[in-house]
Design a protein around this motif. Structure first.
Motif, PDB file in Angstrom:
ATOM      1  N   SER A 371      28.872  38.547  24.838  1.00 24.09           N
ATOM      2  CA  SER A 371      29.978  39.399  24.389  1.00 24.09           C
ATOM      3  C   SER A 371      31.282  38.833  24.927  1.00 24.09           C
ATOM      4  CB  SER A 371      29.776  40.833  24.887  1.00 24.09           C
ATOM      5  OG  SER A 371      30.921  41.624  24.627  1.00 24.09           O
ATOM      6  N   ASP A 372      32.382  39.192  24.266  1.00 25.93           N
ATOM      7  CA  ASP A 372      33.710  38.793  24.715  1.00 25.93           C
ATOM      8  C   ASP A 372      34.403  39.916  25.468  1.00 25.93           C
ATOM      9  OD1 ASP A 372      33.481  36.271  23.632  1.00 25.93           O
ATOM     10  OD2 ASP A 372      34.276  36.903  21.680  1.00 25.93           O
ATOM     11  N   THR A 373      33.621  40.909  25.891  1.00 25.65           N
ATOM     12  CA  THR A 373      34.167  42.049  26.631  1.00 25.65           C
ATOM     13  C   THR A 373      33.872  41.864  28.119  1.00 25.65           C
ATOM     14  OG1 THR A 373      33.828  43.524  24.758  1.00 25.65           O
ATOM     15  CG2 THR A 373      34.143  44.541  26.917  1.00 25.65           C
ATOM     16  N   ALA A 374      34.911  42.025  28.948  1.00 24.38           N
ATOM     17  CA  ALA A 374      34.758  41.926  30.403  1.00 24.38           C
ATOM     18  C   ALA A 374      34.939  43.301  31.007  1.00 24.38           C
ATOM     19  CB  ALA A 374      35.778  40.958  30.997  1.00 24.38           C
ATOM     20  N   MET A 375      33.994  43.728  31.818  1.00 22.08           N
ATOM     21  CA  MET A 375      34.023  45.042  32.445  1.00 22.08           C
ATOM     22  C   MET A 375      34.327  44.907  33.942  1.00 22.08           C
ATOM     23  SD  MET A 375      33.450  47.003  29.888  1.00 22.08           S
ATOM     24  CE  MET A 375      33.261  48.544  30.774  1.00 22.08           C
ATOM     25  N   ARG A 376      35.020  45.875  34.429  1.00 25.37           N
ATOM     26  CA  ARG A 376      35.340  45.922  35.857  1.00 25.37           C
ATOM     27  C   ARG A 376      34.086  46.308  36.656  1.00 25.37           C
ATOM     28  NH1 ARG A 376      40.782  48.492  38.402  1.00 25.37           N
ATOM     29  NH2 ARG A 376      40.119  48.700  40.569  1.00 25.37           N
ATOM     30  N   ARG A 377      33.797  45.545  37.753  1.00 21.37           N
ATOM     31  CA  ARG A 377      32.600  45.802  38.528  1.00 21.37           C
ATOM     32  C   ARG A 377      32.917  45.662  40.024  1.00 21.37           C
ATOM     33  NH1 ARG A 377      27.363  42.137  37.555  1.00 21.37           N
ATOM     34  NH2 ARG A 377      27.766  42.858  35.391  1.00 21.37           N
ATOM     35  N   ASP A 378      32.400  46.615  40.781  1.00 23.65           N
ATOM     36  CA  ASP A 378      32.580  46.565  42.240  1.00 23.65           C
ATOM     37  C   ASP A 378      31.636  45.532  42.845  1.00 23.65           C
ATOM     38  OD1 ASP A 378      34.493  48.522  42.162  1.00 23.65           O
ATOM     39  OD2 ASP A 378      33.073  50.164  42.508  1.00 23.65           O
ATOM     40  N   ILE A 379      32.159  44.745  43.783  1.00 25.82           N
ATOM     41  CA  ILE A 379      31.347  43.720  44.444  1.00 25.82           C
ATOM     42  C   ILE A 379      31.677  43.728  45.940  1.00 25.82           C
ATOM     43  CG2 ILE A 379      31.293  42.237  42.405  1.00 25.82           C
ATOM     44  CD1 ILE A 379      33.357  40.446  43.851  1.00 25.82           C
ATOM     45  N   ARG A 380      30.921  42.927  46.678  1.00 26.23           N
ATOM     46  CA  ARG A 380      31.205  42.750  48.110  1.00 26.23           C
ATOM     47  C   ARG A 380      31.052  41.263  48.437  1.00 26.23           C
ATOM     48  NH1 ARG A 380      28.370  43.557  53.162  1.00 26.23           N
ATOM     49  NH2 ARG A 380      26.436  43.976  51.999  1.00 26.23           N
ATOM     50  N   LEU A 381      32.142  40.699  49.001  1.00 29.10           N
ATOM     51  CA  LEU A 381      32.165  39.279  49.348  1.00 29.10           C
ATOM     52  C   LEU A 381      32.037  39.103  50.856  1.00 29.10           C
ATOM     53  CD1 LEU A 381      35.060  37.981  47.049  1.00 29.10           C
ATOM     54  CD2 LEU A 381      32.603  38.003  46.582  1.00 29.10           C
ATOM     55  N   GLY A 382      31.495  37.957  51.242  1.00 24.57           N
ATOM     56  CA  GLY A 382      31.365  37.628  52.667  1.00 24.57           C
ATOM     57  C   GLY A 382      32.361  36.552  53.076  1.00 24.57           C
ATOM     58  N   LYS A 383      31.844  35.496  53.639  1.00 19.06           N
ATOM     59  CA  LYS A 383      32.704  34.417  54.117  1.00 19.06           C
ATOM     60  C   LYS A 383      33.218  33.581  52.953  1.00 19.06           C
ATOM     61  CE  LYS A 383      30.333  34.035  58.564  1.00 19.06           C
ATOM     62  NZ  LYS A 383      29.591  33.121  59.478  1.00 19.06           N
ATOM     63  N   LYS A 384      34.175  32.737  53.253  1.00 13.71           N
ATOM     64  CA  LYS A 384      34.727  31.849  52.241  1.00 13.71           C
ATOM     65  C   LYS A 384      34.927  30.469  52.855  1.00 13.71           C
ATOM     66  CE  LYS A 384      39.510  33.175  53.295  1.00 13.71           C
ATOM     67  NZ  LYS A 384      40.776  33.736  52.778  1.00 13.71           N
ATOM     68  N   ASN A 385      34.845  29.451  52.002  1.00 18.25           N
ATOM     69  CA  ASN A 385      35.190  28.100  52.423  1.00 18.25           C
ATOM     70  C   ASN A 385      36.221  27.549  51.453  1.00 18.25           C
ATOM     71  OD1 ASN A 385      33.735  27.349  50.135  1.00 18.25           O
ATOM     72  ND2 ASN A 385      31.914  26.770  51.286  1.00 18.25           N
ATOM     73  N   GLN A 386      36.362  26.244  51.419  1.00 20.25           N
ATOM     74  CA  GLN A 386      37.415  25.667  50.600  1.00 20.25           C
ATOM     75  C   GLN A 386      37.217  25.935  49.113  1.00 20.25           C
ATOM     76  OE1 GLN A 386      37.824  21.472  51.166  1.00 20.25           O
ATOM     77  NE2 GLN A 386      39.580  21.270  49.805  1.00 20.25           N
ATOM     78  N   ASP A 387      35.952  26.035  48.662  1.00 23.40           N
ATOM     79  CA  ASP A 387      35.672  26.127  47.222  1.00 23.40           C
ATOM     80  C   ASP A 387      35.096  27.464  46.779  1.00 23.40           C
ATOM     81  OD1 ASP A 387      36.402  23.381  46.790  1.00 23.40           O
ATOM     82  OD2 ASP A 387      34.507  22.820  47.729  1.00 23.40           O
TER      83      ASP A 387
END
Length: 418
Positions: A371-387
């Motif tokens: 589909s070409d429809t994007a829905m808003r979704r709750d997420i949870r992120l942890g650590k991050k690196n350069q990429d």
């Protein structure tokens, strides 16, 4: 008499047109409200105006990409020991100098006169000490001479005593003369004992005085040498071999005592100074591994120093670079990766993007399958690196996520990509 006004056909049609437009607007608003109530606020976007990345599964490298500035590992500062006026500048900034090489010459008339006065005072005091030593030595010799004379008199008197005893026994010499010789011999023997005691006392006193005089003479010599060294300090020399990276000296300029003239950087020994956000203060420690990107290759290094003082929400660390790192210059900026110990072999990965500034990593727009429809979704992120961000919950492998900026549609609940 009243006259009846007749409306033109155009005015009649205009009235009906306005009524029809109002009715159509009400119908459209009701339809839009029903759609918003059912699926949330929707917004149309061109698909080429956003960036879409798929959630993947792989190795998450727990590293922080930073940029550090190259500085010399060891820097020696040049300060004036004795102030003065710059008389001669012997080198230029940036030159390679050898240890002991003259750099700048100062002149100080007041200091020169002071040294001359000190030399005169020290010389006078040294002469006084030498005269005192000479007098003490003369007294010692005089006592030794007196003792020799007394011993000589005693020897003569003993000889006369032996001769006089035989003469008195024959009646050739009066007994009173013999007694005078005996009394005189006792006198010189007593005088000899007194002279020996005096000699012993003066020798012990002289020994202490000589040591004190020698110490005083050494101290005066040191003071004189110190005064002369002050004159030598007017010629400032390089304390070590290296590059004269700074040299703030102009001919005719007056420099106070202790003024900073410049600095010498020890060659082939460098470090990186890196500033980090205070968020990482408790996560960084000495000996931490660092990957340095240099000349299309990576060099292993370690954190050598941590300055925990926080300034403008940042603190500073230092990374020692190997001596054979290659051609680098003071002040050069180099990319590094600060390696943490949180690597994961099987993690959900989401490419980093500008969406984080709008959502704080709490939600994203996810495209529905086929589909070409994007829905808003709750997420949870942890650590991050350069990429990548490490995804903890809310997404599955293969989910397509809009990772570009949400600045124009961050209030929408769903997006229609055209």
């Amino acid at each position: 008499m009243d006259k009846k006004i007749n409306r033109s056909p155009l005015q009649k049609y205009l009235k009906y047109g306005l009524l029809g437009g109002m009715f159509f607007g009400v119908i459209s608003a009701a339809y839009s409200f029903s759609q918003s109530s059912a699926g949330g606020r929707s917004q149309n976007l061109a698909i080429n105006s956003v960036t879409i990345n798929a959630v993947s599964q792989g190795v998450f490298v727990d590293a922080l990409s930073l940029r550090g500035q190259v500085l010399p590992k060891t820097t020696i500062y040049l300060d004036t020991v004795a102030g003065g006026q710059v008389e001669q500048r012997l080198v230029e900034q940036g030159e390679y100098v050898e240890k002991g090489q003259p750099l700048v010459r100062l002149s100080n008339t007041t200091l020169q006169l002071d040294v001359m006065g000190r030399e005169a005072q020290v010389t006078e005091q040294l002469n006084f000490l030498r005269n005192t030593q000479m007098n003490m030595e003369t007294n010692r010799l005089n006592l030794q001479r007196d003792l020799l004379e007394i011993e000589l008199q005693i020897t003569h008197l003993k000889r006369r005593l032996q001769q006089s005893k035989s003469l008195v026994s024959t009646g050739s010499l009066a007994k009173s003369l013999l007694e005078e010789i005996i009394d005189e011999l006792k006198y010189y023997e007593a005088r000899k004992a007194l002279t020996i005691e005096r000699q012993q006392q003066e020798n012990s006193i002289r020994k202490v005085q000589v040591e004190q005089l020698e110490d005083s003479a050494k101290m005066l010599e040191k003071n004189l040498q110190f005064a002369r060294n002050n004159l030598d300090n007017l010629l400032i020399k390089a304390p070590s071999t290296g590059y004269l990276s700074e040299f703030d000296v102009e001919i005719g300029e007056s420099k106070e005592r202790g003024a900073r003239l410049g600095q010498i950087d020890i060659p082939n020994e460098y470090k990186l100074v890196v500033r980090l956000d205070e968020f990482y203060l408790n996560q960084v420690h000495r000996g931490m591994a660092v990957m340095v990107e240099l000349e299309n290759r990576q060099v292993n290094a370690k954190v050598s120093k941590i300055d925990s003082r926080v300034t403008q929400s940042q603190f500073q660390i230092e990374v020692d670079l190997p001596k054979d790192i290659g051609t680098i210059k003071r002040g050069q900026s180099i990319n590094i990766d600060l390696m943490f110990n949180g690597n994961k072999d099987n993690a959900l990965l989401l490419a980093r993007g500008a969406f984080f500034s709008s959502t704080g990593g709490n939600w994203v727009f996810v495209l529905e399958e086929n589909s070409d429809t994007a829905m808003r979704r709750d997420i949870r992120l942890g650590k991050k690196n350069q990429d990548y961000f490490e995804v903890l919950s809310g997404l599955e492998p293969g989910d397509r996520v809009i990772t570009s900026s949400y600045g124009n549609f961050d209030k929408a609940q769903q997006l229609q990509l055209n």
